[in-house]
Motif scaffolding. Structure first.
Motif, PDB file in Angstrom:
ATOM      1  N   LEU A 223     -10.173  34.705   7.858  1.00  0.00           N
ATOM      2  CA  LEU A 223      -9.384  34.023   8.867  1.00  0.00           C
ATOM      3  C   LEU A 223      -7.970  34.586   8.769  1.00  0.00           C
ATOM      4  O   LEU A 223      -7.243  34.310   7.815  1.00  0.00           O
ATOM      5  N   ILE A 224      -7.607  35.419   9.752  1.00  0.00           N
ATOM      6  CA  ILE A 224      -6.274  36.018   9.786  1.00  0.00           C
ATOM      7  C   ILE A 224      -5.329  34.981  10.373  1.00  0.00           C
ATOM      8  O   ILE A 224      -5.356  34.697  11.573  1.00  0.00           O
ATOM      9  N   ILE A 225      -4.483  34.391   9.538  1.00  0.00           N
ATOM     10  CA  ILE A 225      -3.559  33.354   9.997  1.00  0.00           C
ATOM     11  C   ILE A 225      -2.333  33.995  10.623  1.00  0.00           C
ATOM     12  O   ILE A 225      -1.835  33.553  11.661  1.00  0.00           O
TER      13      ILE A 225
ATOM     14  N   SER B  90      -2.713  31.236  21.419  1.00  0.00           N
ATOM     15  CA  SER B  90      -1.542  32.065  21.210  1.00  0.00           C
ATOM     16  C   SER B  90      -1.580  33.245  22.175  1.00  0.00           C
ATOM     17  O   SER B  90      -2.653  33.709  22.565  1.00  0.00           O
ATOM     18  N   ASN B  91      -0.401  33.729  22.556  1.00  0.00           N
ATOM     19  CA  ASN B  91      -0.306  34.969  23.339  1.00  0.00           C
ATOM     20  C   ASN B  91       0.323  36.085  22.517  1.00  0.00           C
ATOM     21  O   ASN B  91       0.760  37.098  23.056  1.00  0.00           O
ATOM     22  N   SER B  92       0.350  35.916  21.207  1.00  0.00           N
ATOM     23  CA  SER B  92       0.968  36.899  20.316  1.00  0.00           C
ATOM     24  C   SER B  92      -0.055  37.940  19.885  1.00  0.00           C
ATOM     25  O   SER B  92      -1.237  37.642  19.715  1.00  0.00           O
ATOM     26  N   GLU B  93       0.406  39.177  19.675  1.00  0.00           N
ATOM     27  CA  GLU B  93      -0.472  40.206  19.135  1.00  0.00           C
ATOM     28  C   GLU B  93      -0.927  39.856  17.726  1.00  0.00           C
ATOM     29  O   GLU B  93      -1.984  40.298  17.278  1.00  0.00           O
ATOM     30  N   ASP B  94      -0.123  39.089  17.000  1.00  0.00           N
ATOM     31  CA  ASP B  94      -0.449  38.708  15.624  1.00  0.00           C
ATOM     32  C   ASP B  94      -1.136  37.353  15.574  1.00  0.00           C
ATOM     33  O   ASP B  94      -1.063  36.640  14.581  1.00  0.00           O
ATOM     34  N   ARG B  95      -1.811  36.979  16.676  1.00  0.00           N
ATOM     35  CA  ARG B  95      -2.412  35.650  16.740  1.00  0.00           C
ATOM     36  C   ARG B  95      -3.530  35.504  15.695  1.00  0.00           C
ATOM     37  O   ARG B  95      -4.114  36.486  15.235  1.00  0.00           O
ATOM     38  N   MET B  96      -3.835  34.269  15.393  1.00  0.00           N
ATOM     39  CA  MET B  96      -4.892  33.967  14.444  1.00  0.00           C
ATOM     40  C   MET B  96      -6.244  34.438  14.985  1.00  0.00           C
ATOM     41  O   MET B  96      -6.518  34.337  16.166  1.00  0.00           O
ATOM     42  N   ARG B  97      -7.095  34.944  14.099  1.00  0.00           N
ATOM     43  CA  ARG B  97      -8.401  35.412  14.546  1.00  0.00           C
ATOM     44  C   ARG B  97      -9.360  35.471  13.359  1.00  0.00           C
ATOM     45  O   ARG B  97      -8.944  35.511  12.203  1.00  0.00           O
ATOM     46  N   TRP B  98     -10.647  35.482  13.685  1.00  0.00           N
ATOM     47  CA  TRP B  98     -11.691  35.640  12.682  1.00  0.00           C
ATOM     48  C   TRP B  98     -12.119  37.105  12.620  1.00  0.00           C
ATOM     49  O   TRP B  98     -12.187  37.783  13.638  1.00  0.00           O
ATOM     50  N   ILE B  99     -12.442  37.570  11.426  1.00  0.00           N
ATOM     51  CA  ILE B  99     -13.045  38.890  11.248  1.00  0.00           C
ATOM     52  C   ILE B  99     -14.280  38.718  10.366  1.00  0.00           C
ATOM     53  O   ILE B  99     -14.214  38.106   9.296  1.00  0.00           O
TER      54      ILE B  99
ATOM     55  N   THR C  10      -3.884  35.760   5.007  1.00  0.00           N
ATOM     56  CA  THR C  10      -5.315  35.804   5.306  1.00  0.00           C
ATOM     57  C   THR C  10      -6.053  34.879   4.354  1.00  0.00           C
ATOM     58  O   THR C  10      -5.763  34.839   3.164  1.00  0.00           O
ATOM     59  N   MET C  11      -7.025  34.125   4.903  1.00  0.00           N
ATOM     60  CA  MET C  11      -7.906  33.314   4.066  1.00  0.00           C
ATOM     61  C   MET C  11      -9.293  33.940   4.111  1.00  0.00           C
ATOM     62  O   MET C  11      -9.779  34.342   5.178  1.00  0.00           O
ATOM     63  N   MET C  12      -9.953  34.031   2.942  1.00  0.00           N
ATOM     64  CA  MET C  12     -11.252  34.678   2.845  1.00  0.00           C
ATOM     65  C   MET C  12     -12.320  33.655   2.475  1.00  0.00           C
ATOM     66  O   MET C  12     -12.095  32.780   1.637  1.00  0.00           O
ATOM     67  N   PHE C  13     -13.499  33.770   3.118  1.00  0.00           N
ATOM     68  CA  PHE C  13     -14.585  32.821   2.903  1.00  0.00           C
ATOM     69  C   PHE C  13     -15.897  33.574   2.746  1.00  0.00           C
ATOM     70  O   PHE C  13     -16.065  34.672   3.270  1.00  0.00           O
ATOM     71  N   ASN C  14     -16.851  32.931   2.057  1.00  0.00           N
ATOM     72  CA  ASN C  14     -18.209  33.448   2.045  1.00  0.00           C
ATOM     73  C   ASN C  14     -19.068  32.605   2.989  1.00  0.00           C
ATOM     74  O   ASN C  14     -18.544  31.843   3.800  1.00  0.00           O
ATOM     75  N   LEU C  15     -20.384  32.707   2.867  1.00  0.00           N
ATOM     76  CA  LEU C  15     -21.279  32.034   3.807  1.00  0.00           C
ATOM     77  C   LEU C  15     -21.147  30.506   3.756  1.00  0.00           C
ATOM     78  O   LEU C  15     -21.541  29.809   4.690  1.00  0.00           O
ATOM     79  N   ASP C  16     -20.561  29.996   2.679  1.00  0.00           N
ATOM     80  CA  ASP C  16     -20.383  28.548   2.579  1.00  0.00           C
ATOM     81  C   ASP C  16     -19.588  27.988   3.757  1.00  0.00           C
ATOM     82  O   ASP C  16     -19.787  26.842   4.155  1.00  0.00           O
ATOM     83  N   ILE C  17     -18.665  28.786   4.317  1.00  0.00           N
ATOM     84  CA  ILE C  17     -17.866  28.286   5.425  1.00  0.00           C
ATOM     85  C   ILE C  17     -18.730  28.046   6.651  1.00  0.00           C
ATOM     86  O   ILE C  17     -18.497  27.124   7.437  1.00  0.00           O
TER      87      ILE C  17
END
Length: 697
Positions: A588-590, A554-563, A595-602
Motif C-alpha cells: 500500500l503506497i501511502i 486524490s488527483n496527485s501523481e503521488d496518490r495512494m495506490r495498491w501494488i 509504504t506499508m507491506m502485507f502478505n496474503l493475510d490482508i
C-alpha cells in the motif's frame, strides 16, 4: 632465612595455582548463525534469487558439560510488520533452509534452551533478511504544445489535425519486462470508466538502449470524453496524462461587479460564449438561477441581472443537444452577491441569527465562542479573501449548513475540526476556498486503528455539493470528508483547480495524504465527480461493527495506490491448472515516502470485513488487450485460514474459496487455450489490488 624463602616460594606457587584455576573455568555458552547465502539480495527477476541456510553453531557447551539431549531449539520467523510465528516443523533442528522466491523483509530467530548449573538459560539469535526487487520507473510524456488547465490537456472535438498526440514512455531500472501496454481510459462526467483500450508492446526487454527503454504511441482523440493515459509494465505504472475532449469554449462572463454592498447595488450584464453548432449540432441553451430554469432559447448571448435583493445568485448555462446521443454541455457557475458587510464576530453571528441572505466579510473574524453556528436558510457568504479562525478546540462543527442553496466564496478558514458541514442538503456551492488544517489531528495510524472521525475543512454529509477552485493546506489525512447512507447519497462535484499544499511549522511540512475521503458510507453511496480524481479503498474498518471500506480520492501523481507483488505465484501453467495466490505480497503506497507491506493475510482480513455486505473478492482472467474471456470470472467468498478445509473441495495453498457464476465451489481454472493472459484481483468493483501475467501451454 631459608624458612622465610621457602614460605615466599610456597606463597607464590599457591597464588599462581589460583590464577591458573580461574583461567581454566569454562566460558559462558554462546551461539551464532553460520549463514550460507546472501541475507540481502536485490533482484530483477525471481530467477536471480538464492535460498539461504541458517546453521546454529554452539560454543562452550561441551566445556560446561551441557548434554546435546538437554538442548531444546525453536525457530521463529517475523515477516514485515507481523508478529513472530513459530516454525513448528523445525523444532530441535540445528539448521533451517529459507526458500527465497519473492520480495520480503523478515527476521529469522532461533531460541536455544538449556540448563547451566541447574538453572534454566536461553540464547536468542536473530538475523534480518531483506529481499528487494529492483524497481521499474516509468515516465510518460507527450508532444502536445498547447495550453493545459490543471495539467489537463484541453482539446476541441473536430480539430482532428490537432487532436493526434504522440506519447513517449521511458523505462529505467528493472528492464526485464517482456511486454508493456499503453492504456487509454475513457471516462464520463462522473469520472466512471466507460471504455478501456490497451495497445501492447511486445518484446519490451529487447528494446534496451543506454540502460533504458523508450517506446512511443500515437492516439487520435475524436470522441467526447475525459481521457486518462498511462503506460504499464508488469505491476509498474507510469504517472497519468489527462485529456479533456469537449466541444470548445462554452463560458459565462460577467460585465460588471460580482459583489455589491447592499447600500449600492447595480444591474449586471452576463454574456455567454456559445458553442460551434457545426461541431455539436442543433440544440437549446438553458439558463439556470440557483438550480432552477429561468430561460430557454436557441441562441442566448446576454442576460441582465436586475434583482437588487440581498442574497446570492448562482447562474450557469447548459446546452441540451437535439441528438440525445450527445452529452449535455455545462458552463462553470457564476455567483453574484448582494450583501451586508460585517466586521466583527458579533456582527457576523447576528447576521446569521437574523437570517441575512447575503453577508460580506469586511475584516478577518476570530470566532471565540464555543457554540457551533447553524445555517438553516438560503445564505451566501462572501469573504473577499478574509480569514475566519475558529479559536475554540471544543467545537466539532463550526458552520453546520442545513438548507439548500447555501454558497461560500473567497474565504480562508483556519482551525477547527470541521469548518463547514453540509447536512442533508442540495445545490451547495463553494468557490475560491482555502481550508487551512495546519498539522491536523489525525494520522494514517488512526485509520488503521479504526478512527475516521478526523479533521476536515469541508464535511459533505448526505448532500449534493460543488467545489470550484479549492486549496487544502496541511492536515492529517483528508481535506474534504464525504459520507452518505443507502437511502440518501452524497455527490461532490470538483471543478476548477484543486490544490493540496504544505503547512510549514518549525521547518516540518504537513500535508493531507488524500484530498477527499469517506469512511462510514455503504458501497456506492458516495460519488466524487472531478477530472483527474481517482479513488482507492483501504481495508480497515471504522469500528468493530462497521463493514465499510475506507475510500480516498486524490488527483496527485503521488496518490495512494495498491501494488501486487506476485513473485512467488506460479506463472508457467498448463491447461487444467488453476490460479493460486499463495505467496502473493501487497504494497500500500501511502505516499512517495511511506509504504506499508502485507502478505496474503490482508486479503483474508478484507474478506472478513466486507463479506457480510455481499462484497466479495473477484478474480478475472483476461486477454492481454483487456478483453474479457467467457467463464473466466471467479468470486472469492471466503477462506479457510481459521476454519480448516471444506469437505469435498480441493483447497489451494492460498486457502481461498472460489465460486463460479452458478455459486458453485470451484477451482479457478486457467483458459483452455495456450497463450499469455492477465490475472486481475479485486475486492468488489471498487478496490483493485493488482494484476500479473500467466503463460498457459
Amino acid at each position: 632465612m631459608k624458612k622465610i624463602f621457602l614460605l615466599l616460594v610456597l606463597s607464590l606457587m599457591l597464588v599462581g595455582c589460583t590464577e591458573i584455576t580461574d583461567d581454566l573455568k569454562p566460558k559462558k555458552p554462546t551461539a551464532e548463525f553460520k549463514i550460507t547465502g546472501e541475507t540481502t539480495q536485490i533482484f530483477n527477476t525471481i530467477e536471480d534469487l538464492e535460498d539461504i541456510t541458517f546453521e546454529i553453531i554452539l560454543k562452550n557447551f561441551e566445556e560446561n558439560e551441557i548434554l546435546k539431549e538437554d538442548i531444546k531449539i525453536k525457530w521463529y520467523m517475523q515477516e514485515d510488520i507481523s508478529e513472530y510465528k513459530e516454525l513448528e516443523d523445525n523444532i530441535d533442528m540445528y539448521d533451517y533452509l529459507l526458500i527465497i522466491n519473492r520480495r520480503t523483509t523478515l527476521n529469522i530467530k532461533a531460541v536455544i534452551s538449556f540448563k547451566l548449573n541447574d538453572k534454566s538459560e536461553t540464547i536468542d539469535i536473530v538475523q534480518p533478511v531483506q529481499i528487494v526487487e529492483k524497481e521499474t520507473h516509468i515516465t510518460l510524456t507527450n508532444d502536445f504544445e498547447g495550453e493545459k488547465v490543471n495539467n489537463i490537456i484541453k482539446l476541441k472535438l473536430g480539430d482532428l489535425a490537432l487532436n493526434e498526440i504522440e506519447f513517449t514512455a521511458t523505462l529505467v531500472g528493472n528492464l526485464t519486462h517482456k511486454t508493456g501496454s499503453f492504456v487509454v481510459e475513457k471516462r464520463n462526467e462522473l469520472n466512471e470508466v466507460v471504455k478501456t483500450e490497451s495497445f501492447i508492446v511486445e518484446n519490451l526487454d529487447e528494446l534496451v538502449t543506454d540502460d533504458k527503454i523508450v517506446v512511443k504511441h500515437t492516439y487520435l482523440f475524436n470522441e467526447f470524453y475525459t481521457y486518462v493515459i498511462y503506460f504499464e509494465a508488469g505491476k509498474y505504472r507510469s504517472s497519468d496524462n489527462y485529456l479533456d475532449v469537449n466541444y470548445g469554449d462554452f463560458g459565462i462572463t460577467l460585465l460588471g461587479e460580482k459583489v455589491y454592498n447592499s447600500n449600492n447595488i447595480e444591474d449586471r450584464v452576463i454574456s455567454f460564449n456559445l458553442l460551434d453548432q457545426d461541431v455539436i449540432g442543433k440544440g437549446q441553451y438553458v439558463l439556470y438561477l440557483n438550480g432552477q430554469e429561468i430561460m430557454r432559447n436557441n441562441k442566448l448571448f446576454t442576460y441582465t441581472h436586475t434583482d437588487k435583493a440581498v442574497g446570492g445568485y448562482l447562474y450557469h448555462m447548459e446546452f441540451i443537444p437535439t441528438d440525445k446521443e450527445n452529452p449535455i454541455q455545462k458552463t462553470d457557475k457564476l455567483l453574484l452577491v448582494n450583501g451586508v458587510v460585517v466586521n466583527t464576530e458579533e456582527e457576523f453571528v447576528e447576521a446569521i441569527n437574523n437570517e441575512v441572505r447575503g453577508i460580506i466579510l469586511g475584516s478577518d473574524i476570530k470566532y471565540m465562542s464555543t457554540n457551533e453556528l447553524v445555517v438553516d436558510y438560503l445564505m451566501t457568504l462572501f469573504g473577499d479573501g478574509k480569514k475566519i479562525s475558529v479559536m475554540s478546540t471544543s467545537i466539532n462543527i463550526f458552520l453546520k449548513v442545513k438548507s439548500n442553496d447555501v454558497n461560500f466564496s473567497n474565504i480562508v478558514f483556519e482551525k477547527g475540526k470541521y469548518q463547514v458541514m453540509y447536512e442533508n442538503t442540495t445545490n451547495g456551492y463553494l468557490e475560491d476556498m482555502t481550508f487551512n488544517l495546519e498539522q491536523g489531528r489525525t494520522s494514517f495510524d488512526s485509520i488503521i486503528k479504526g478512527d475516521f472521525d478526523m479533521d476536515a475543512g469541508l464535511y459533505v454529509n448526505r448532500s449534493l455539493v460543488e467545489v470550484h477552485n479549492t486549496t487544502i493546506v496541511g492536515g492529517g489525512i483528508i481535506g474534504i470528508r464525504i459520507e452518505a447512507t443507502e437511502e440518501v447519497k452524497s455527490i461532490l462535484t470538483v471543478t476548477g483547480t484543486f490544490d493540496n499544499i504544505d503547512y510549514m511549522n518549525e521547518g516540518v511540512a504537513y500535508r493531507s495524504i488524500m484530498q477527499i475521503g469517506t469512511g462510514t458510507s455503504p458501497e456506492g453511496s458516495v460519488i466524487v465527480a472531478g477530472q483527474g480524481f481517482f479513488d482507492i479503498a483501504v481495508p480497515f474498518s471504522v469500528s468493530t461493527d462497521s463493514k465499510n471500506l475506507i475510500k480516498l480520492w486524490s488527483n496527485s501523481e503521488d496518490r495512494m495506490r495498491w501494488i501486487l507483488n506476485s513473485g512467488a505465484v506460479k506463472k508457467q501453467m498448463i491447461i487444467g491448472d488453476s490460479i493460486d495466490y499463495y505467496g502473493v505480497m501487497l504494497d500500500l503506497i501511502i505516499s512517495k515516502d511511506q509504504t506499508m507491506m502485507f502478505n496474503l493475510d490482508i486479503v483474508y482480513t478484507i474478506l472478513d470485513i466486507v463479506g457480510s455486505k455481499g462484497i466479495y473478492g473477484i478474480v478475472e482472467i483476461e486477454n492481454l488487450d483487456g478483453s474479457k474471456i467467457e467463464g473466466m470470472k471467479y468470486l472469492i467468498k471466503g477462506h479457510t485460514r481459521d476454519s480448516g478445509p471444506v469437505e469435498g473441495y480441493e483447497n489451494g495453498k492460498d486457502l481461498l474459496l472460489y465460486y463460479n457464476d452458478s455459486n458453485e465451489l470451484v477451482r479457478p481454472l486457467v483458459p483452455n487455450k495456450p497463450g499469455t493472459y492477465v490475472v486481475r484481483l479485486k475486492i468488489g468493483e471498487s478496490l483493485e489490488l493488482g494484476t500479473f501475467e500467466i503463460v498457459v501451454k
